[in-house]
Design an enzyme around this catalytic site. Structure first.
Site, mmCIF file in Angstrom:
data_model
loop_
_atom_site.group_PDB
_atom_site.id
_atom_site.type_symbol
_atom_site.label_atom_id
_atom_site.label_comp_id
_atom_site.label_asym_id
_atom_site.label_seq_id
_atom_site.Cartn_x
_atom_site.Cartn_y
_atom_site.Cartn_z
ATOM 1 N N LYS A 121 0.841 -1.217 0.000
ATOM 2 C CA LYS A 121 0.000 0.000 0.000
ATOM 3 C C LYS A 121 0.859 1.242 0.000
ATOM 4 O O LYS A 121 2.037 1.208 0.395
ATOM 5 C CB LYS A 121 -0.938 0.015 1.221
ATOM 6 C CG LYS A 121 -0.252 -0.055 2.605
ATOM 7 C CD LYS A 121 0.260 1.244 3.169
ATOM 8 C CE LYS A 121 1.039 1.077 4.466
ATOM 9 N NZ LYS A 121 1.803 2.252 4.874
ATOM 10 N N ASP A 140 -1.917 -2.098 10.004
ATOM 11 C CA ASP A 140 -2.090 -2.068 8.546
ATOM 12 C C ASP A 140 -2.629 -3.385 7.985
ATOM 13 O O ASP A 140 -2.904 -3.481 6.789
ATOM 14 C CB ASP A 140 -0.756 -1.760 7.854
ATOM 15 C CG ASP A 140 -0.288 -0.334 8.103
ATOM 16 O OD1 ASP A 140 -1.114 0.501 8.532
ATOM 17 O OD2 ASP A 140 0.903 -0.051 7.865
HETATM 18 P P1 ATP Z 1 5.264 -0.695 8.870
HETATM 19 O O1 ATP Z 1 3.995 -1.507 8.939
HETATM 20 O O2 ATP Z 1 6.060 -0.656 10.133
HETATM 21 O O3 ATP Z 1 5.119 0.623 8.164
HETATM 22 P P2 ATP Z 1 6.852 -1.353 6.637
HETATM 23 O O4 ATP Z 1 5.845 -1.437 5.565
HETATM 24 O O5 ATP Z 1 7.704 -0.130 6.678
HETATM 25 O O6 ATP Z 1 6.175 -1.609 8.000
HETATM 26 P P3 ATP Z 1 7.672 -4.124 6.540
HETATM 27 O O7 ATP Z 1 8.313 -4.578 5.286
HETATM 28 O O8 ATP Z 1 6.286 -4.558 6.794
HETATM 29 O O9 ATP Z 1 7.829 -2.564 6.581
HETATM 30 O O10 ATP Z 1 8.624 -4.591 7.751
HETATM 31 C C1 ATP Z 1 8.933 -3.889 8.904
HETATM 32 C C2 ATP Z 1 9.766 -4.811 9.792
HETATM 33 O O11 ATP Z 1 8.947 -5.890 10.203
HETATM 34 C C3 ATP Z 1 10.957 -5.456 9.096
HETATM 35 O O12 ATP Z 1 12.117 -4.711 9.291
HETATM 36 C C4 ATP Z 1 11.040 -6.841 9.717
HETATM 37 O O13 ATP Z 1 11.969 -6.869 10.770
HETATM 38 C C5 ATP Z 1 9.683 -7.113 10.324
HETATM 39 N N1 ATP Z 1 8.894 -8.166 9.632
HETATM 40 C C6 ATP Z 1 8.151 -9.102 10.234
HETATM 41 N N2 ATP Z 1 7.523 -9.878 9.322
HETATM 42 C C7 ATP Z 1 7.875 -9.439 8.133
HETATM 43 C C8 ATP Z 1 7.547 -9.848 6.813
HETATM 44 N N3 ATP Z 1 6.730 -10.878 6.575
HETATM 45 N N4 ATP Z 1 8.071 -9.152 5.804
HETATM 46 C C9 ATP Z 1 8.893 -8.093 6.054
HETATM 47 N N5 ATP Z 1 9.261 -7.690 7.272
HETATM 48 C C10 ATP Z 1 8.751 -8.341 8.316
#
Ligand code: ATP
Length: 312
Positions: free
Chosen positions: A19, A146
């Site tokens: 998203k 989210d």
């Molecule tokens: P946020 O929801 O915090 O905005 P984001 O979209 O910036 O997240 P994600 O890729 O969802 O980032 O990952 C944030 C952190 O969550 C990663 O650094 C990782 O340590 C942890 N994590 C846990 N599960 C996952 C997953 N399935 N994929 C990616 N990261 C994950």
């Protein structure tokens, strides 16, 4: 012990979208310690694919097409989703989960949340739980703010901590360039920095932040210029503060004919609004040529929420 699956083991494949936040208004911290939000989410066609195959216990493997470390232990959101379903519904069966990752990691694009959402719908089918969408959204909300949106998809207004969703009417397709600068930003650190900047400026955050009605109107009437004007992220100043290299990427995109550009969520991915697919390709080529981002992807929204795409 051999992990080879017998051919009759059932397999369900689900996809869920990444998203971007077209606006993110951050209000005061509520009694639970969460910031009150008014955010417009748009799901884009960068899909996470989760395969769930019947197995005796739970395990996870990951193939990633993007940079960044993805945990494969119990902290992975897809495994946490599986454990939550097992606990809530007294499931003794296991599953071999595999994530095929295309959403930038820790980029503010909700990739982990998409994995949790895809795992919930895949396992709901594999374990024949027949849970309704509302029940899945409730479980998803316990895994992360989210996750309900990754289940719902399309374009929606999120209130509360982002999990109180109302669908928004959207006309046509929206074209985006995602400039992925590399590295990551910690969401809690971005919020802490935001709070500090607000405090220093002596501003009083709203108890209940409001979305911009003009943005809702722009989406409904396919008015790309108006959508560009209304792109807004209250966390952007904090993201720029923590990563000074981000502001020039937005400025470059805006000075090169994009309708607008903003940090998505807590960053550091920058979403750049284009008029159509050709315009998006031109903007991506320009940003690549300038070397301001590690990766530039083109994508479109709105995309559907988590759904089963095949089963056998
Ligand atoms: P946020 O929801 O915090 O905005 P984001 O979209 O910036 O997240 P994600 O890729 O969802 O980032 O990952 C944030 C952190 O969550 C990663 O650094 C990782 O340590 C942890 N994590 C846990 N599960 C996952 C997953 N399935 N994929 C990616 N990261 C994950």
């Amino acid at each position: 012990m051999s992990t080879t699956m017998s051919p009759e083991r059932r397999r369900v494949v689900a996809q869920a979208p990444g998203k971007i936040n077209l606006s993110l208004h951050v209000g005061a911290v509520d009694h639970r310690g969460y910031h009150a939000l008014a955010t417009v989410f748009q799901a884009v066609d960068l899909m996470e694919t989760v395969t769930a195959q019947a197995a005796d216990d739970l395990h996870l493997t990951v193939t990633s097409h993007v940079d960044g470390d993805v945990p494969t232990d119990g902290t992975n959101l897809a495994l946490r989703a599986a454990r939550l379903l097992q606990q809530e519904h007294r499931i003794t069966a296991g599953a071999a989960l595999h994530i095929d990752k295309t959403v930038p990691v820790a980029g503010g694009m909700g990739g982990g949340s998409a994995d949790a959402a895809a795992a919930l719908v895949a396992l709901n089918r594999l374990w024949e739980l027949d849970l309704e969408p509302a029940a899945l959204r409730e479980l998803g909300g316990r895994l992360g703010a989210d996750v309900p949106f990754a289940l719902t998809g399309h374009t929606a207004l999120g209130r509360g901590n982002g999990d109180d969703l109302s669908p928004l009417l959207v006309t046509g397709e929206w074209h985006w360039v995602l400039a992925v600068p590399g590295g990551h930003l910690s969401t809690p650190e971005v919020y802490r920095t935001h709070d500090e900047l607000v405090r220093q400026a002596g501003r009083e955050p709203a108890a209940v932040p409001e979305p911009d009605d003009r943005q809702v109107q722009a989406l409904r009437s396919a008015d790309v210029a108006l959508l560009g004007e209304t792109l807004h992220n209250d966390l952007q100043a904090a993201a720029f503060h923590l990563r000074p290299g981000l502001a020039p990427v937005c400025e470059l995109a805006e000075g090169s004919g994009a309708y607008g550009a903003l940090v998505s969520g807590s960053g550091p991915t920058i979403a750049v609004l284009a008029g159509d697919a050709d315009h998006a390709a031109q903007l991506a080529a320009l940003l690549r040529a300038e070397g301001v981002a590690q990766q530039c992807l083109t994508t479109t929204g709105s995309a559907p929420g988590a759904r089963v795409i095949s089963e056998e």
